[in-house]
Design a protein around this motif. Structure first.
Motif, PDB file in Angstrom:
ATOM      1  N   ALA A  16      44.549  47.019  37.441  1.00 51.38           N
ATOM      2  CA  ALA A  16      43.475  48.008  37.601  1.00 51.38           C
ATOM      3  C   ALA A  16      42.118  47.312  37.658  1.00 51.38           C
ATOM      4  O   ALA A  16      41.894  46.305  36.995  1.00 51.38           O
ATOM      5  CB  ALA A  16      43.503  49.000  36.446  1.00 51.38           C
TER       6      ALA A  16
ATOM      7  N   VAL B  77      33.205  42.740  38.368  1.00 55.14           N
ATOM      8  CA  VAL B  77      34.424  43.531  38.487  1.00 55.14           C
ATOM      9  C   VAL B  77      35.551  42.688  37.909  1.00 55.14           C
ATOM     10  O   VAL B  77      35.645  41.496  38.182  1.00 55.14           O
ATOM     11  CB  VAL B  77      34.724  43.888  39.961  1.00 55.14           C
ATOM     12  N   HIS B  78      36.372  43.320  37.100  1.00 56.15           N
ATOM     13  CA  HIS B  78      37.534  42.609  36.584  1.00 56.15           C
ATOM     14  C   HIS B  78      38.795  43.319  37.045  1.00 56.15           C
ATOM     15  O   HIS B  78      38.790  44.513  37.362  1.00 56.15           O
ATOM     16  CB  HIS B  78      37.481  42.474  35.059  1.00 56.15           C
ATOM     17  N   TYR B  79      39.864  42.532  37.108  1.00 56.62           N
ATOM     18  CA  TYR B  79      41.163  43.029  37.541  1.00 56.62           C
ATOM     19  C   TYR B  79      42.143  42.693  36.436  1.00 56.62           C
ATOM     20  O   TYR B  79      42.516  41.537  36.242  1.00 56.62           O
ATOM     21  CB  TYR B  79      41.543  42.352  38.866  1.00 56.62           C
ATOM     22  N   ARG B  80      42.503  43.716  35.666  1.00 52.03           N
ATOM     23  CA  ARG B  80      43.405  43.531  34.528  1.00 52.03           C
ATOM     24  C   ARG B  80      44.521  44.562  34.594  1.00 52.03           C
ATOM     25  O   ARG B  80      44.257  45.741  34.815  1.00 52.03           O
ATOM     26  CB  ARG B  80      42.652  43.698  33.209  1.00 52.03           C
TER      27      ARG B  80
ATOM     28  N   HIS C 164      30.687  39.561  30.264  1.00 49.68           N
ATOM     29  CA  HIS C 164      31.939  38.883  30.629  1.00 49.68           C
ATOM     30  C   HIS C 164      31.760  37.397  30.680  1.00 49.68           C
ATOM     31  O   HIS C 164      30.785  36.841  30.857  1.00 49.68           O
ATOM     32  CB  HIS C 164      32.446  39.390  31.965  1.00 49.68           C
TER      33      HIS C 164
ATOM     34  N   THR D 281      37.894  38.545  35.380  1.00 45.06           N
ATOM     35  CA  THR D 281      36.768  38.759  36.284  1.00 45.06           C
ATOM     36  C   THR D 281      37.082  38.226  37.679  1.00 45.06           C
ATOM     37  O   THR D 281      37.601  37.122  37.820  1.00 45.06           O
ATOM     38  CB  THR D 281      35.514  38.056  35.736  1.00 45.06           C
TER      39      THR D 281
ATOM     40  N   LYS E 213      32.339  48.987  43.469  1.00 44.04           N
ATOM     41  CA  LYS E 213      32.007  48.954  42.043  1.00 44.04           C
ATOM     42  C   LYS E 213      30.880  47.967  41.743  1.00 44.04           C
ATOM     43  O   LYS E 213      30.104  48.166  40.821  1.00 44.04           O
ATOM     44  CB  LYS E 213      33.242  48.623  41.215  1.00 44.04           C
TER      45      LYS E 213
ATOM     46  N   GLY F 134      38.078  47.249  36.931  1.00 44.69           N
ATOM     47  CA  GLY F 134      37.090  47.772  35.990  1.00 44.69           C
ATOM     48  C   GLY F 134      35.768  47.112  36.286  1.00 44.69           C
ATOM     49  O   GLY F 134      35.692  46.146  37.048  1.00 44.69           O
ATOM     50  N   VAL F 135      34.706  47.595  35.696  1.00 48.39           N
ATOM     51  CA  VAL F 135      33.379  47.065  35.970  1.00 48.39           C
ATOM     52  C   VAL F 135      32.612  46.916  34.664  1.00 48.39           C
ATOM     53  O   VAL F 135      32.861  47.633  33.694  1.00 48.39           O
ATOM     54  CB  VAL F 135      32.615  47.970  36.977  1.00 48.39           C
ATOM     55  N   GLY F 136      31.683  45.963  34.666  1.00 43.52           N
ATOM     56  CA  GLY F 136      30.827  45.760  33.497  1.00 43.52           C
ATOM     57  C   GLY F 136      29.591  45.003  33.898  1.00 43.52           C
ATOM     58  O   GLY F 136      29.409  44.629  35.062  1.00 43.52           O
TER      59      GLY F 136
END
Length: 102
Positions: free
Chosen positions: A93, A87-90, A102, A12, A78, A95-97
């Motif tokens: 890339a 927003v996460h960075y994995r 999280h 996150t 996002k 991503g959002v949730g």
């Protein structure tokens, strides 16, 4: 290229309420021009409302990551100015949730 804080376990990106140059409040990822020092990390966590007693409130649980300008802008897009989103960075890339996920 800006720096952001990434939670090492979840990926996150640290986000919080901020004020832009036009003095408008917005919810976005916390960014620095230079890699943040430990004191800046602790201050950013406090300003984002992450309590020190929370597992995520430990500054050592976060790592500075360098994002491209495009990634930083897309992370804010996002979030949609919504504190209920993360927003996460994995694996390179974004991503959002929902924050509760999280």
């Amino acid at each position: 290229m800006p720096y952001a804080l990434r939670h090492a376990e979840t990926g996150t990106l640290l986000a919080g309420w901020q004020r832009n140059g036009y003095k408008l409040d917005y919810y976005g990822i916390v960014q620095w021009d230079d890699e943040p020092v430990a004191e800046a990390v602790a201050e950013a966590l406090a300003q984002a409302g992450v309590p020190p007693e929370d597992e995520a409130g430990n500054p050592e649980a976060w790592e500075a990551v360098r994002l491209t300008e495009h990634e930083a802008k897309m992370a804010n897009v996002k979030l949609r100015n919504d504190a209920g989103r993360v927003v996460h960075y994995r694996d390179g890339a974004l991503g959002v949730g929902a924050a509760r996920d999280h």
